[in-house]
Design an enzyme around this catalytic site. Structure first.
Site, mmCIF file in Angstrom:
data_model
loop_
_atom_site.group_PDB
_atom_site.id
_atom_site.type_symbol
_atom_site.label_atom_id
_atom_site.label_comp_id
_atom_site.label_asym_id
_atom_site.label_seq_id
_atom_site.Cartn_x
_atom_site.Cartn_y
_atom_site.Cartn_z
ATOM 1 N N HIS A 134 16.537 13.287 -9.766
ATOM 2 C CA HIS A 134 15.374 12.747 -10.484
ATOM 3 C C HIS A 134 15.732 11.387 -11.094
ATOM 4 O O HIS A 134 16.821 11.229 -11.652
ATOM 5 C CB HIS A 134 14.954 13.736 -11.587
ATOM 6 C CG HIS A 134 13.744 13.279 -12.315
ATOM 7 N ND1 HIS A 134 12.471 13.438 -11.814
ATOM 8 C CD2 HIS A 134 13.605 12.605 -13.498
ATOM 9 C CE1 HIS A 134 11.600 12.906 -12.658
ATOM 10 N NE2 HIS A 134 12.258 12.403 -13.680
ATOM 11 N N ASN B 192 18.111 19.094 -7.142
ATOM 12 C CA ASN B 192 17.168 17.981 -7.032
ATOM 13 C C ASN B 192 17.769 16.747 -7.683
ATOM 14 O O ASN B 192 18.604 16.854 -8.572
ATOM 15 C CB ASN B 192 15.866 18.367 -7.771
ATOM 16 C CG ASN B 192 14.826 17.275 -7.716
ATOM 17 O OD1 ASN B 192 14.577 16.686 -6.660
ATOM 18 N ND2 ASN B 192 14.195 16.986 -8.843
ATOM 19 N N LYS C 225 0.837 28.368 -1.132
ATOM 20 C CA LYS C 225 2.235 27.903 -1.193
ATOM 21 C C LYS C 225 3.143 28.998 -0.644
ATOM 22 O O LYS C 225 4.086 28.739 0.094
ATOM 23 C CB LYS C 225 2.596 27.575 -2.645
ATOM 24 C CG LYS C 225 3.944 26.904 -2.808
ATOM 25 C CD LYS C 225 4.320 26.753 -4.267
ATOM 26 C CE LYS C 225 3.586 25.672 -4.992
ATOM 27 N NZ LYS C 225 4.108 24.323 -4.760
ATOM 28 N N SER D 190 15.547 7.412 1.361
ATOM 29 C CA SER D 190 16.787 6.656 1.138
ATOM 30 C C SER D 190 17.900 7.588 0.642
ATOM 31 O O SER D 190 19.072 7.399 0.973
ATOM 32 C CB SER D 190 16.570 5.488 0.181
ATOM 33 O OG SER D 190 16.315 5.946 -1.116
HETATM 34 C C1 GRF Z 1 14.016 9.255 -5.699
HETATM 35 O O1 GRF Z 1 13.897 8.278 -6.701
HETATM 36 C C2 GRF Z 1 14.292 10.605 -6.308
HETATM 37 O O2 GRF Z 1 14.979 10.532 -7.512
HETATM 38 C C3 GRF Z 1 12.903 11.135 -6.548
HETATM 39 O O3 GRF Z 1 12.148 10.680 -5.457
HETATM 40 C C4 GRF Z 1 12.710 9.463 -4.972
HETATM 41 C C5 GRF Z 1 12.889 9.611 -3.497
HETATM 42 O O4 GRF Z 1 13.272 8.410 -2.889
HETATM 43 N N1 GRF Z 1 12.926 12.561 -6.698
HETATM 44 P P1 GRF Z 1 13.780 8.395 -1.387
HETATM 45 O O5 GRF Z 1 12.659 8.979 -0.531
HETATM 46 O O6 GRF Z 1 15.033 9.197 -1.308
HETATM 47 O O7 GRF Z 1 13.985 6.943 -1.064
#
Ligand code: GRF
Length: 187
Positions: free
Chosen positions: A108, A106, A64, A15
């Site tokens: 979060h 990133n 990795k 999303s």
């Molecule tokens: C989000 O809540 C982001 O903050 C976290 O993982 C989730 C990913 O959601 N790191 P989406 O796949 O972008 O819907």
């Protein structure tokens, strides 16, 4: 003028990838999706937006470092200079961090440093806080520990379930992430 090029890394629903794709002029062009899960629905979203995808299975590599070397090859081929992690469920290793120093960010779902790691939304509900939120930050070697760029607070309501809180967190994410990208790329 040539556009700055960026890649999104994601493992799941996508999303945030979609929000980035639909945000209009970001000051960069998204040229690649990197995905570590062949079943992730984010891959369909990339196809819909005509974005090339590099999908890999970490278990097919001996380390990795080995798969990050391959990722770097794809990034270089696509002239990528920024990496936006959006639900990428792996810790970025030193190989990639060295190659893209200061260029990996990133999102979060908590107000870091509170509730790092997996399940940031669940952790906030369990802790009984009245405010949580979302954070965009630079990536370093730790888990959700890099320098914070921007945060947005989201209220936790007494009747909230994981589903209702997640919905409001995601709404905040989908606004904050593209706006931070725009700001960063203006500099
Ligand atoms: C989000 O809540 C982001 O903050 C976290 O993982 C989730 C990913 O959601 N790191 P989406 O796949 O972008 O819907």
């Amino acid at each position: 003028m040539t556009q700055v090029k960026a890649a999104v890394f994601a493992s799941g629903t996508g999303s945030n990838f979609q929000a980035i794709m639909e945000a209009g002029d970001l000051g960069c062009e998204i040229v690649l999706l990197v995905c570590d899960n062949p079943d992730a629905t984010v891959i369909d979203k990339a196809k819909y937006h005509d974005i090339p995808v590099f999908v890999f299975q970490p278990t097919n590599y001996e380390s990795k470092e080995a798969y990050e070397q391959v990722i770097i090859k794809y990034l270089i081929e696509a002239n990528v200079s920024w990496i936006f992690l959006a639900g990428y469920m792996r810790i970025v290793g030193s190989t990639l961090l060295k190659a893209y120093k200061g260029k990996v960010i990133n999102i979060h779902p908590s107000l870091l440093p509170q509730f790092p790691g997996k399940d940031g939304i669940e952790q906030a509900l369990e802790a009984g806080v009245t405010k949580t939120g979302v954070t965009v930050h630079y990536i370093d070697a730790g888990i959700d520990t890099g320098p914070i760029i921007a945060q947005e607070t989201v209220e936790v309501l007494p009747q909230d379930s994981i589903t209702t809180l997640k919905k409001r967190i995601q709404k905040a994410e989908h606004e904050l992430y593209p706006s931070v990208i725009k700001q960063l790329l203006k500099k």
